[in-house]
Design a protein around this motif. Structure first.
Motif, mmCIF file in Angstrom:
data_model
loop_
_atom_site.group_PDB
_atom_site.id
_atom_site.type_symbol
_atom_site.label_atom_id
_atom_site.label_comp_id
_atom_site.label_asym_id
_atom_site.label_seq_id
_atom_site.Cartn_x
_atom_site.Cartn_y
_atom_site.Cartn_z
ATOM 1 N N ASP A 197 41.864 -77.043 -2.382
ATOM 2 C CA ASP A 197 43.193 -77.572 -2.072
ATOM 3 C C ASP A 197 44.217 -76.515 -2.465
ATOM 4 N N LEU A 198 44.579 -75.657 -1.514
ATOM 5 C CA LEU A 198 45.436 -74.511 -1.810
ATOM 6 C C LEU A 198 46.828 -74.945 -2.255
ATOM 7 N N ALA A 199 47.335 -76.023 -1.671
ATOM 8 C CA ALA A 199 48.657 -76.510 -2.065
ATOM 9 C C ALA A 199 48.635 -76.993 -3.513
ATOM 10 N N LEU A 200 47.570 -77.674 -3.908
ATOM 11 C CA LEU A 200 47.459 -78.145 -5.287
ATOM 12 C C LEU A 200 47.344 -76.969 -6.252
ATOM 13 N N ILE A 201 46.559 -75.974 -5.884
ATOM 14 C CA ILE A 201 46.430 -74.786 -6.735
ATOM 15 C C ILE A 201 47.791 -74.144 -6.946
ATOM 16 N N ALA A 202 48.530 -73.975 -5.860
ATOM 17 C CA ALA A 202 49.859 -73.362 -5.950
ATOM 18 C C ALA A 202 50.803 -74.199 -6.804
ATOM 19 N N ARG A 203 50.635 -75.510 -6.761
ATOM 20 C CA ARG A 203 51.513 -76.390 -7.545
ATOM 21 C C ARG A 203 51.178 -76.328 -9.032
ATOM 22 N N CYS A 204 49.920 -76.172 -9.352
ATOM 23 C CA CYS A 204 49.496 -76.132 -10.760
ATOM 24 C C CYS A 204 49.920 -74.851 -11.460
ATOM 25 N N LEU A 205 49.924 -73.748 -10.728
ATOM 26 C CA LEU A 205 50.156 -72.446 -11.336
ATOM 27 C C LEU A 205 51.569 -71.943 -11.086
ATOM 28 N N LYS A 206 52.127 -71.309 -12.101
ATOM 29 C CA LYS A 206 53.403 -70.641 -11.940
ATOM 30 C C LYS A 206 53.152 -69.229 -11.408
ATOM 31 N N PHE A 207 54.224 -68.502 -11.141
ATOM 32 C CA PHE A 207 54.086 -67.143 -10.618
ATOM 33 C C PHE A 207 53.342 -66.280 -11.627
ATOM 34 N N ALA A 208 52.331 -65.606 -11.194
ATOM 35 C CA ALA A 208 51.451 -64.874 -12.104
ATOM 36 C C ALA A 208 52.199 -63.766 -12.839
ATOM 37 N N PRO A 209 52.022 -63.668 -14.176
ATOM 38 C CA PRO A 209 52.723 -62.632 -14.935
ATOM 39 C C PRO A 209 52.182 -61.231 -14.686
ATOM 40 N N ARG A 210 50.903 -61.163 -14.287
ATOM 41 C CA ARG A 210 50.284 -59.864 -13.989
ATOM 42 C C ARG A 210 49.768 -59.911 -12.560
ATOM 43 N N GLN A 211 50.189 -58.935 -11.746
ATOM 44 C CA GLN A 211 49.861 -58.981 -10.327
ATOM 45 C C GLN A 211 49.325 -57.649 -9.833
ATOM 46 N N PRO A 212 48.295 -57.675 -8.991
ATOM 47 C CA PRO A 212 47.841 -56.426 -8.365
ATOM 48 C C PRO A 212 48.859 -55.976 -7.319
ATOM 49 N N ASP A 213 48.884 -54.707 -7.059
ATOM 50 C CA ASP A 213 49.860 -54.162 -6.104
ATOM 51 C C ASP A 213 49.725 -54.804 -4.728
ATOM 52 N N TYR A 214 48.488 -55.085 -4.305
ATOM 53 C CA TYR A 214 48.307 -55.589 -2.942
ATOM 54 C C TYR A 214 48.894 -56.992 -2.754
ATOM 55 N N ARG A 215 49.194 -57.684 -3.859
ATOM 56 C CA ARG A 215 49.798 -59.018 -3.726
ATOM 57 C C ARG A 215 51.191 -58.944 -3.112
ATOM 58 N N ALA A 216 51.907 -57.858 -3.395
ATOM 59 C CA ALA A 216 53.237 -57.616 -2.806
ATOM 60 C C ALA A 216 54.201 -58.787 -3.059
ATOM 61 N N GLU A 217 54.122 -59.351 -4.274
ATOM 62 C CA GLU A 217 55.026 -60.410 -4.722
ATOM 63 C C GLU A 217 54.943 -61.691 -3.893
ATOM 64 N N ARG A 218 53.847 -61.899 -3.190
ATOM 65 C CA ARG A 218 53.667 -63.144 -2.450
ATOM 66 C C ARG A 218 53.454 -64.309 -3.419
ATOM 67 N N ASP A 219 53.973 -65.495 -3.073
ATOM 68 C CA ASP A 219 53.711 -66.651 -3.916
ATOM 69 C C ASP A 219 52.283 -67.128 -3.664
ATOM 70 N N HIS A 220 51.841 -68.114 -4.457
ATOM 71 C CA HIS A 220 50.436 -68.524 -4.403
ATOM 72 C C HIS A 220 50.019 -68.995 -3.013
ATOM 73 N N GLU A 221 50.841 -69.781 -2.357
ATOM 74 C CA GLU A 221 50.453 -70.333 -1.061
ATOM 75 C C GLU A 221 50.285 -69.249 0.002
#
Length: 248
Positions: free
Chosen positions: A171-195
């Motif tokens: 449940d990707l929407a639930l995962i995104a709702r449970c987690l806040k913006f990650a404090p440590r991010q790989p470069d390839y994420r490019a600041e995308r939110d969880h969803e």
């Protein structure tokens, strides 16, 4: 490598089982020598948040939302950031012997070793397809540049515990709702939110589970009974202890 098949239902017991296997491998090697390695594949029965050993819960998890939904929060013994498990998220755990695999004493080599094996297992599901799973960041697997597998490790004296997630129908929407913006991010994420950043990979979970066991060399069922005493002790000390789970 021995395959661990013991069925567990409580989330705290699932998390404790990983550390128990690491401790058992360490004890057996110290007492009798020889090789002691384990692999297991499993799922949480209900949505569950698992934070890293050094995670700050309030920074990585929407605690109030999780409480309102009855979603438990546990702290694992390994590093990395918070993840959400549950139905549609295959979990795997491997305990590797450093005496037999001395190159894995280097953390970067361990990440590469495990990720390449997982990548092989997943890509068996995509024979003939143009798009396949990729290894990106420190220890992520991605499909079409979106993450479906997060992983972490704990190094002991003679063994390493490596475990993680494989999203196939989460449940990707639930995962995104449970987690806040990650404090440590790989470069390839490019600041995308969880969803925008996470995805399910379209595989058959039963086949994937068998392939994960196979690529790591699981060949025989571990004959020992469930290590109930170790699990109970670890739950009392850590995984059912609020002081441990919310220590940071």
């Amino acid at each position: 490598m021995q395959i661990v098949t013991h069925p567990l239902t409580k989330a705290s017991h699932q998390i404790a089982m990983d550390e128990a296997l690491l401790l058992i491998a360490e004890e057996q090697t110290s007492r009798a020598g020889g090789t002691c390695e384990f692999v297991r594949v499993w799922e949480f029965e209900h949505p569950t948040v698992i934070v890293g050993r050094s995670s700050r819960v309030a920074e990585e998890v929407d605690v109030e939302f999780c409480r309102s939904q009855g979603i438990p929060i546990f702290r694992r013994c390994s590093g990395g950031a918070s993840v959400v498990g549950g139905p549609g998220c295959l979990m795997y755990s491997v305990v590797l012997d450093l005496d037999q695999r001395p190159e894995l004493a280097r953390i970067d080599v361990t990440h590469q070793f495990v990720m390449q094996h997982l990548q092989t297992a997943v890509n068996r599901q995509f024979r003939g397809e143009t798009e396949t799973a990729r290894f990106q960041g420190t220890c992520d697997l991605t499909f079409n540049n979106c993450k479906f597998s997060g992983n972490s490790m704990r190094m002991a004296r003679n063994h390493v515990l490596y475990h993680g997630t494989l999203l196939y129908d989460g449940d990707l929407a639930l995962i995104a709702r449970c987690l806040k913006f990650a404090p440590r991010q790989p470069d390839y994420r490019a600041e995308r939110d969880h969803e925008q950043f996470i995805t399910n990979v379209q595989v058959d979970p039963a086949n994937l589970g068998r392939d994960v066991v196979d690529v790591f060399g699981g060949r025989e069922i571990w004959p020992e009974p469930l290590p109930q005493a170790q699990i109970q002790q670890l739950c009392e000390q850590r995984y059912e202890n609020t002081g441990w789970n919310f220590s940071r």
